[in-house]
Design a protein around this motif. Sequence first.
Motif, PDB file in Angstrom:
ATOM      1  N   ALA A 166      44.032  48.774  32.170  1.00  0.00           N
ATOM      2  CA  ALA A 166      42.665  48.572  32.510  1.00  0.00           C
ATOM      3  C   ALA A 166      41.611  49.816  32.568  1.00  0.00           C
ATOM      4  O   ALA A 166      40.721  49.837  32.478  1.00  0.00           O
ATOM      5  CB  ALA A 166      42.627  47.606  33.922  1.00  0.00           C
ATOM      6  N   ASN A 167      42.701  50.510  33.109  1.00  0.00           N
ATOM      7  CA  ASN A 167      41.975  51.874  32.648  1.00  0.00           C
ATOM      8  C   ASN A 167      42.422  53.297  32.594  1.00  0.00           C
ATOM      9  O   ASN A 167      43.824  53.597  32.246  1.00  0.00           O
ATOM     10  CB  ASN A 167      42.345  52.654  34.695  1.00  0.00           C
ATOM     11  CG  ASN A 167      41.987  51.344  35.360  1.00  0.00           C
ATOM     12  OD1 ASN A 167      40.149  51.809  36.245  1.00  0.00           O
ATOM     13  ND2 ASN A 167      42.452  51.109  35.941  1.00  0.00           N
ATOM     14  N   LYS A 205      41.841  42.861  28.782  1.00  0.00           N
ATOM     15  CA  LYS A 205      42.627  44.046  29.495  1.00  0.00           C
ATOM     16  C   LYS A 205      44.156  43.160  29.983  1.00  0.00           C
ATOM     17  O   LYS A 205      43.729  42.532  30.341  1.00  0.00           O
ATOM     18  CB  LYS A 205      41.883  44.499  30.112  1.00  0.00           C
ATOM     19  CG  LYS A 205      41.065  43.975  31.216  1.00  0.00           C
ATOM     20  CD  LYS A 205      40.699  44.904  32.138  1.00  0.00           C
ATOM     21  CE  LYS A 205      39.456  44.528  32.730  1.00  0.00           C
ATOM     22  NZ  LYS A 205      38.581  45.294  34.380  1.00  0.00           N
ATOM     23  N   GLU A 207      47.900  43.890  32.482  1.00  0.00           N
ATOM     24  CA  GLU A 207      48.955  44.697  33.129  1.00  0.00           C
ATOM     25  C   GLU A 207      50.430  43.632  32.970  1.00  0.00           C
ATOM     26  O   GLU A 207      49.432  42.453  33.958  1.00  0.00           O
ATOM     27  CB  GLU A 207      48.882  45.803  34.232  1.00  0.00           C
ATOM     28  CG  GLU A 207      47.100  46.490  33.384  1.00  0.00           C
ATOM     29  CD  GLU A 207      46.680  47.558  34.381  1.00  0.00           C
ATOM     30  OE1 GLU A 207      46.316  47.961  34.250  1.00  0.00           O
ATOM     31  OE2 GLU A 207      47.253  47.339  35.876  1.00  0.00           O
ATOM     32  N   ARG A 226      42.441  43.617  36.770  1.00  0.00           N
ATOM     33  CA  ARG A 226      43.271  44.270  36.235  1.00  0.00           C
ATOM     34  C   ARG A 226      43.929  43.754  34.738  1.00  0.00           C
ATOM     35  O   ARG A 226      44.262  44.120  33.649  1.00  0.00           O
ATOM     36  CB  ARG A 226      44.867  45.152  36.480  1.00  0.00           C
ATOM     37  CG  ARG A 226      44.567  46.259  37.686  1.00  0.00           C
ATOM     38  CD  ARG A 226      44.065  48.110  37.557  1.00  0.00           C
ATOM     39  NE  ARG A 226      44.214  48.532  38.201  1.00  0.00           N
ATOM     40  CZ  ARG A 226      45.037  49.238  38.575  1.00  0.00           C
ATOM     41  NH1 ARG A 226      45.578  49.328  37.100  1.00  0.00           N
ATOM     42  NH2 ARG A 226      44.722  50.217  39.283  1.00  0.00           N
ATOM     43  N   THR A 227      42.938  42.226  34.837  1.00  0.00           N
ATOM     44  CA  THR A 227      43.951  41.456  34.063  1.00  0.00           C
ATOM     45  C   THR A 227      42.208  40.441  33.424  1.00  0.00           C
ATOM     46  O   THR A 227      42.149  39.071  34.457  1.00  0.00           O
ATOM     47  CB  THR A 227      45.242  40.738  33.953  1.00  0.00           C
ATOM     48  OG1 THR A 227      46.519  41.522  34.099  1.00  0.00           O
ATOM     49  CG2 THR A 227      45.473  39.926  32.780  1.00  0.00           C
ATOM     50  N   SER A 228      41.929  40.473  32.547  1.00  0.00           N
ATOM     51  CA  SER A 228      41.042  40.285  31.941  1.00  0.00           C
ATOM     52  C   SER A 228      40.879  38.331  31.534  1.00  0.00           C
ATOM     53  O   SER A 228      42.191  38.377  31.190  1.00  0.00           O
ATOM     54  CB  SER A 228      39.471  40.493  31.451  1.00  0.00           C
ATOM     55  OG  SER A 228      40.472  40.848  30.114  1.00  0.00           O
ATOM     56  N   GLU A 256      38.600  40.541  43.889  1.00  0.00           N
ATOM     57  CA  GLU A 256      38.638  42.327  43.325  1.00  0.00           C
ATOM     58  C   GLU A 256      38.334  43.772  44.444  1.00  0.00           C
ATOM     59  O   GLU A 256      39.003  44.765  44.520  1.00  0.00           O
ATOM     60  CB  GLU A 256      36.894  42.078  42.900  1.00  0.00           C
ATOM     61  CG  GLU A 256      37.075  41.559  41.428  1.00  0.00           C
ATOM     62  CD  GLU A 256      35.721  42.432  40.880  1.00  0.00           C
ATOM     63  OE1 GLU A 256      35.463  43.380  40.794  1.00  0.00           O
ATOM     64  OE2 GLU A 256      35.691  41.277  39.449  1.00  0.00           O
ATOM     65  N   HIS A 263      47.446  43.341  41.806  1.00  0.00           N
ATOM     66  CA  HIS A 263      48.073  42.491  40.484  1.00  0.00           C
ATOM     67  C   HIS A 263      48.770  41.147  41.601  1.00  0.00           C
ATOM     68  O   HIS A 263      48.802  41.501  42.809  1.00  0.00           O
ATOM     69  CB  HIS A 263      49.115  43.300  39.687  1.00  0.00           C
ATOM     70  CG  HIS A 263      48.851  44.490  39.349  1.00  0.00           C
ATOM     71  ND1 HIS A 263      49.161  45.007  39.777  1.00  0.00           N
ATOM     72  CD2 HIS A 263      48.133  44.082  38.571  1.00  0.00           C
ATOM     73  CE1 HIS A 263      48.634  46.601  38.825  1.00  0.00           C
ATOM     74  NE2 HIS A 263      48.472  46.169  37.453  1.00  0.00           N
TER      75      HIS A 263
END
Length: 421
Positions: A166-167, A205, A207, A226-228, A256, A263
């Motif tokens: 994500a980053n 994205k 993780e 972190r995970t879309s 968020e 996670h």
Amino acid sequence: MNENRKCTLQVQSETGKLEAVLVHYPGAEVENMTPRHAQRALYSDILNLSIARKEYDQLLAVLKKTSDVYEVADLLEKVLEHEHLKEDLIRKICITEQATEYIDWLMYLPASSLTKVLIEGLPLQINTLTDFLREEYYALQPLYNYYFTRDPSAVIGNNALICKMANSVRVRESLIMDAIFKSDLFFTGNVVNSYDLSQNNPLIKMEGGDILVVRDDILLIGNGMRTSTQGIDLLTREFCKTGSGKKHVIVQQLPESPESFIHLDMVFTLLDTDKAMVYKPLIMNDSPYQTVHMQIDNGKVTKISSVNSILTILRKLGVDLTPIVCGGKSDDWDQEREQWHSGANFLALAPGKVISYARNIHTLEELDKHGFEVVKAANVINSQWDIASASNCVITLEGSELPRGGGGPRCMTMPLRRTIE
């Protein structure tokens, strides 16, 4: 780690006996930051490396009692000893991070020195006014987060998934993992690269901290910062391609904020075939965050529906889990504090044999009530206590510095192989 044979990748559960695991020993990269850059590095605070290493030594020593332990830096150095693999990785990194002027210089470095640079960072060479005024010290940023090896890749079945981070500060971790798995030097299995499959779609994205392998036919995935949803759709398509018959993807939406909800494994982890550690306010109470069940039949998604909770849908699928509450049942304050310090983040060494931080005392008391013997890591390391002959237990690590990076024992370990339950 056995130097003479490759490890066959195989993970079909969260709690099968851990036979092989990937870790990264925290090094100078952790200290190569200032408070000014901590937020960009995804830290809430800066670490004291000497203390963090002493804590990490406990984790490493416990793992080595039970499993083959592979270290990222060792594997990377071996990859870089092969000239064509070295050039391919350097080019990918420098193109991705807009540092192509350093390719030739990096190619001249021996494998050992290059390994340090790729992990600990490459200082910027100030040759232009533009560089001088950039207020940037590094051409290649240090990999501050790499000791959380769970995130840049994940093993699902016999597939090594390279996660699309994500980053941008963590993308090089995935590039290194791709090079390690694709080198064919250490592991036997398939490599699924989400960067290639996504064609670098920025909406995709994912993780590893959000991916739990409940059973060979059940994936549990967190959908948060972190995970879309697009990343989950891609992962679901790949999951559809393996094997046949009915499969299930269960998706849990995550808040968020606060950042401790980064996670899914910060609010839900499996402890045994019939027990799970849960953060009650999100997993068991009514909340605005949906749980979604995606049903797959012979390679196609056939139905998507909202369900009551992770525990409810897993029970319907034959996985009946007793929830154990992070922070204990009596106090919302304790639950919130201990979740913040990775109190729900457990790594299973085998069914009912898990690792946690010692600081989360109310969580440990709750585990004790459910039949888990609480054992200090030091007693395991010095062989005063034997994991193999024990029944349910939680091995506790000292943890004052490591949690500052934002994760626990599951975050710091990436299982490569577990026995099939």
